[in-house]
Every structure is written in C-alpha cells, then in structure tokens.
Design a protein around this motif. Structure first.
Motif, mmCIF file in Angstrom:
data_model
loop_
_atom_site.group_PDB
_atom_site.id
_atom_site.type_symbol
_atom_site.label_atom_id
_atom_site.label_comp_id
_atom_site.label_asym_id
_atom_site.label_seq_id
_atom_site.Cartn_x
_atom_site.Cartn_y
_atom_site.Cartn_z
ATOM 1 N N VAL A 33 0.799 -0.993 -0.035
ATOM 2 C CA VAL A 33 0.008 0.107 -0.192
ATOM 3 C C VAL A 33 0.729 1.267 0.035
ATOM 4 O O VAL A 33 0.441 2.158 -0.765
ATOM 5 N N LEU A 34 1.901 1.268 0.741
ATOM 6 C CA LEU A 34 2.571 2.387 0.751
ATOM 7 C C LEU A 34 3.605 2.538 -0.424
ATOM 8 O O LEU A 34 3.614 3.611 -0.953
ATOM 9 N N TYR A 35 4.077 1.518 -1.029
ATOM 10 C CA TYR A 35 4.709 1.521 -2.160
ATOM 11 C C TYR A 35 3.813 1.989 -3.310
ATOM 12 O O TYR A 35 4.339 2.736 -4.411
ATOM 13 N N HIS A 36 2.501 1.898 -3.266
ATOM 14 C CA HIS A 36 1.732 2.381 -4.368
ATOM 15 C C HIS A 36 1.598 3.984 -4.173
ATOM 16 O O HIS A 36 1.392 4.517 -5.263
ATOM 17 N N LEU A 37 1.995 4.560 -3.048
ATOM 18 C CA LEU A 37 2.117 5.835 -2.858
ATOM 19 C C LEU A 37 3.243 6.380 -3.863
ATOM 20 O O LEU A 37 3.137 7.301 -4.628
ATOM 21 N N VAL A 38 4.270 5.541 -3.743
ATOM 22 C CA VAL A 38 5.619 5.987 -4.448
ATOM 23 C C VAL A 38 5.241 5.822 -6.129
ATOM 24 O O VAL A 38 5.444 6.832 -6.751
ATOM 25 N N ILE A 39 4.683 4.590 -6.446
ATOM 26 C CA ILE A 39 4.433 4.233 -8.028
ATOM 27 C C ILE A 39 3.565 5.091 -8.433
ATOM 28 O O ILE A 39 3.633 5.747 -9.393
ATOM 29 N N GLY A 40 2.317 5.372 -7.439
ATOM 30 C CA GLY A 40 1.234 6.219 -8.034
ATOM 31 C C GLY A 40 1.789 7.636 -8.308
ATOM 32 O O GLY A 40 1.199 8.219 -9.525
ATOM 33 N N THR A 41 2.748 8.088 -7.517
ATOM 34 C CA THR A 41 3.095 9.514 -7.646
ATOM 35 C C THR A 41 3.915 9.455 -8.919
ATOM 36 O O THR A 41 3.838 10.625 -9.653
ATOM 37 N N LEU A 42 4.859 8.764 -9.233
ATOM 38 C CA LEU A 42 5.678 8.491 -10.082
ATOM 39 C C LEU A 42 4.960 8.536 -11.610
ATOM 40 O O LEU A 42 5.027 9.267 -12.457
ATOM 41 N N VAL A 43 3.907 7.766 -11.461
ATOM 42 C CA VAL A 43 3.330 7.397 -12.743
ATOM 43 C C VAL A 43 2.406 8.438 -13.188
ATOM 44 O O VAL A 43 2.245 8.891 -14.172
ATOM 45 N N SER A 44 1.784 9.126 -12.133
ATOM 46 C CA SER A 44 1.097 10.544 -12.340
ATOM 47 C C SER A 44 1.704 11.715 -12.633
ATOM 48 O O SER A 44 1.153 12.767 -13.277
ATOM 49 N N ILE A 45 3.158 11.694 -12.679
ATOM 50 C CA ILE A 45 3.773 12.944 -12.923
ATOM 51 C C ILE A 45 3.488 13.395 -14.266
ATOM 52 O O ILE A 45 3.229 14.677 -14.496
ATOM 53 N N PRO A 46 3.830 12.733 -15.574
ATOM 54 C CA PRO A 46 3.407 13.301 -16.719
ATOM 55 C C PRO A 46 2.189 13.734 -16.965
ATOM 56 O O PRO A 46 1.834 14.576 -17.509
ATOM 57 N N TYR A 47 0.807 12.900 -16.306
ATOM 58 C CA TYR A 47 -0.644 13.264 -16.524
ATOM 59 C C TYR A 47 -0.540 14.884 -15.741
ATOM 60 O O TYR A 47 -1.252 15.804 -16.329
ATOM 61 N N ILE A 48 0.259 15.006 -14.486
ATOM 62 C CA ILE A 48 -0.047 16.342 -13.746
ATOM 63 C C ILE A 48 0.634 17.232 -14.553
ATOM 64 O O ILE A 48 0.290 18.515 -14.865
ATOM 65 N N LYS A 49 1.901 17.154 -15.375
ATOM 66 C CA LYS A 49 2.560 18.208 -16.257
ATOM 67 C C LYS A 49 1.558 18.640 -17.135
ATOM 68 O O LYS A 49 1.592 19.622 -17.561
ATOM 69 N N TRP A 50 1.055 17.481 -17.877
ATOM 70 C CA TRP A 50 0.231 17.769 -19.115
ATOM 71 C C TRP A 50 -1.082 18.531 -18.714
ATOM 72 O O TRP A 50 -1.543 19.773 -19.457
ATOM 73 N N ARG A 51 -1.821 18.342 -17.601
ATOM 74 C CA ARG A 51 -3.014 19.066 -17.212
ATOM 75 C C ARG A 51 -2.550 20.467 -16.767
ATOM 76 O O ARG A 51 -3.385 21.403 -16.886
ATOM 77 N N ARG A 52 -1.307 20.703 -16.160
ATOM 78 C CA ARG A 52 -0.899 21.910 -15.815
ATOM 79 C C ARG A 52 -0.509 22.854 -17.070
ATOM 80 O O ARG A 52 -0.985 24.038 -17.135
ATOM 81 N N ARG A 53 -0.165 22.252 -18.229
ATOM 82 C CA ARG A 53 0.011 23.166 -19.319
ATOM 83 C C ARG A 53 -1.359 23.444 -20.007
ATOM 84 O O ARG A 53 -1.694 24.484 -20.368
ATOM 85 N N VAL A 54 -2.324 22.357 -20.119
ATOM 86 C CA VAL A 54 -3.669 22.688 -20.579
ATOM 87 C C VAL A 54 -4.421 23.909 -19.676
ATOM 88 O O VAL A 54 -4.995 24.653 -20.300
ATOM 89 N N ALA A 55 -4.074 23.754 -18.271
ATOM 90 C CA ALA A 55 -4.815 24.696 -17.323
ATOM 91 C C ALA A 55 -4.102 26.328 -17.838
ATOM 92 O O ALA A 55 -4.616 27.490 -17.767
ATOM 93 N N GLY A 56 -2.727 26.151 -17.933
ATOM 94 C CA GLY A 56 -1.985 27.091 -18.250
ATOM 95 C C GLY A 56 -2.529 27.956 -19.728
ATOM 96 O O GLY A 56 -2.785 29.224 -20.000
ATOM 97 N N ALA A 57 -2.683 27.075 -20.434
ATOM 98 C CA ALA A 57 -3.167 27.447 -22.105
ATOM 99 C C ALA A 57 -4.628 27.973 -21.904
ATOM 100 O O ALA A 57 -5.054 29.240 -22.479
ATOM 101 N N THR A 58 -5.536 27.438 -21.048
ATOM 102 C CA THR A 58 -6.854 27.946 -21.030
ATOM 103 C C THR A 58 -7.007 29.180 -20.250
ATOM 104 O O THR A 58 -7.810 30.088 -20.665
ATOM 105 N N GLN A 59 -5.985 29.419 -19.298
ATOM 106 C CA GLN A 59 -6.048 30.805 -18.641
ATOM 107 C C GLN A 59 -5.488 31.902 -19.387
ATOM 108 O O GLN A 59 -5.742 33.039 -19.435
ATOM 109 N N GLY A 60 -4.597 31.548 -20.531
ATOM 110 C CA GLY A 60 -3.970 32.562 -21.412
ATOM 111 C C GLY A 60 -5.075 32.875 -22.478
ATOM 112 O O GLY A 60 -4.683 33.920 -23.218
ATOM 113 N N VAL A 61 -5.846 32.041 -22.517
ATOM 114 C CA VAL A 61 -6.956 32.530 -23.594
ATOM 115 C C VAL A 61 -7.654 33.693 -23.504
ATOM 116 O O VAL A 61 -8.217 33.667 -22.457
#
Length: 287
Positions: A259-287
């Motif tokens: 369960v604790l290792y899932h915290l680590v693995i889940g965090t690492l796997v989620s990084i690309p998604y978080i970066k993508w959504r951050r770019r999307v949010a930034g692009a939306t605010q810039g419009v």
C-alpha cells in the motif's frame, strides 16, 4: 508500543494534519459541493468505487498476484481520496471546490461501499474477508471528516490565522509523513522485492494508469473536474487501505508495505499527467 506501531501512528497523525491544512483553505460550501452536483457525484463514485474495484480484481487475476497483495489492491480501490493529493490536484489545474467535495463524499461513501466490495471480492477469490462499516466509519471520522471540519472552522472564524499557519503546518506534516514512511518501506523492502517478479510493481502502475484514464473520461466536460477525478481515481487513501489489509491479513506486513509503495509508484506514474494538465490549465487561462 513497538517501533512499527509508532511509525504507523506517526503516519496516521501526519495524514490527519495534512487534512487539517486542506480545511484551512476551504469553505463550508466546498464540503457539500457534490450534494448540489448529483451527476458529477454519481460519475465520481462509479469511477472510484465501482469500475476500479473491477479493475483491481481483474489485475489481480491477470498477474496471478499473491492473495495478500490482491486484497491490498482491492483495498486501495475501495479507499477514498488520499489527503496528500489535494495540493497536487489544485496544482495541476483542478477545481479546488470539487477537490474538497470529493474528499468528503468519497470518505462518507467508503463507509458503505468498502465493506461490501471487500466481501464480494473476497468471495470471488475464495477467501473469507471483511471489515466492519463501524471501523471504517471511525477511521474516516478521525482521519478525514473531523480534521477537515476543524480546518474549515478555523478558516471561518479566524481567516488571517488560518492563512498564517497553513503553509508551515502542511510542510511539517509532509516531512513527518516522509520520515515515518521511509523506515517502513526500508524494512519491508526484501519482502516486496521478492514479489516484484510476480508483477506487483507492474500491477500497481497499471492500477494508477487505468485509474487516471477512467477518472479523466468520467470527469465530465469541465477540464478542471477531469483533472481532479483522474488523480483521485488513480491513487487512494493509504490509511484506509492499510486498515482493510491489516484486518484481513494481520500477519502479512508485505501487504501493508505494498500500500505504501503504491504511494510512491502512483506518484511517479502520475507525474506526466500532472504536467500535461498543468499545461492545459495554463493554456486555458492564457486564452
């Protein structure tokens, strides 16, 4: 009290204070947000507590995982939103109001859905499992509902004080959580490493990836809601998952470590998604 019990207690206390700091920046209206948005509420529960339970059972069967790990995976699937995810959800451009509302709604629904799902999956695997709704309710009350309500109360009656203490309390709680988790992960590493060849690491990564996809698709038309539900569906509350695993497998420390290792693995796997959504949010605010 043994060192292991002390570390687990420290993890629970640190999570409690993390939830408290979330409440310091929330309003009472945020806590009941999903009551007023029933379609989003139903999609959220469908993604987190129905589809992902089926996914967890399917992954366990596909990878032929050891029984304790299979139950730990299901325990993750029926657990609510992890408090440490709230800042990431908002940082990735997610809706702060939906984040708080989902934390409350998922915690309350887990009281009913978690015991039922664990029993159904246990029957499917031919193993007598179960955890009472009363015990889950107590865990939810002490680790989520009470500290969140306390934080919201402080915010309501002393907003300046809430703003002043939110950052230092959050930083201290996160440091305490890391300090407590590292020894547990280190001690249990041999047992977990022995299971890596059985597909445990791949299974945990697959759980997060599928959760991100399911949550994103069911988040609805609003981009901010999609971000919140995707991250909530892919990663879960470790305290509830560990409680379920410890009740069913009290002698299987590896299940708790998974369960604790899932915290680590889940965090690492989620990084690309978080970066993508951050770019999307930034692009939306810039419009």
């Amino acid at each position: 009290m043994t060192l292991a019990h002390l570390l687990l207690l420290t993890i629970k206390v640190s999570i409690l204070f993390l939830v408290f700091t979330i409440g310091l920046s929330a309003r009472r209206e945020d806590a009941i947000y999903l009551v007023q948005h029933r379609a989003l509420f139903l999609r959220s529960i469908l993604a987190m507590n129905v589809i992902m339970v089926v996914v967890a059972a399917a992954i366990a069967a596909l990878f032929h995982l050891p029984r304790p790990v299979s139950i730990a995976l299901v325990a993750l699937a029926v657990s609510p939103v992890p408090p440490i995810l709230a800042n990431k959800q908002r940082g990735a451009g997610g809706s702060a109001t939906y984040t708080i509302g989902l934390l409350v709604a998922a915690s309350l629904m887990a009281i009913v859905l978690a015991p039922l799902a664990v029993r159904l999956v246990g029957a499917a695997f031919g193993h007598d499992t179960g955890i009472s709704a009363l015990k889950i309710g107590f865990i939810e009350l002490t680790s989520v509902i009470a500290p969140l309500a306390a934080g919201i109360a402080v915010r309501h009656y002393a907003p300046a004080f809430a703003d002043r203490i939110a950052r230092p309390v959050s930083a201290a709680a996160m440091a305490l959580l890391v300090a407590a988790c590292l020894p547990v992960l280190f001690v249990a590493w041999p047992a977990v490493w022995a299971m890596v060849g059985n597909g445990v690491a791949v299974a945990l990564a697959a759980f997060t990836l599928i959760g991100l996809l399911v949550g994103h698709q069911l988040g609805g038309p609003e981009p901010k809601d999609r971000t919140v539900l995707a991250l909530a569906t892919g990663t879960r509350h470790p305290g509830i998952a560990m409680a379920i695993a410890s009740v069913n497998f009290p002698d299987e420390r590896a299940a708790l470590a998974v369960v604790l290792y899932h915290l680590v693995i889940g965090t690492l796997v989620s990084i690309p998604y978080i970066k993508w959504r951050r770019r999307v949010a930034g692009a939306t605010q810039g419009v």
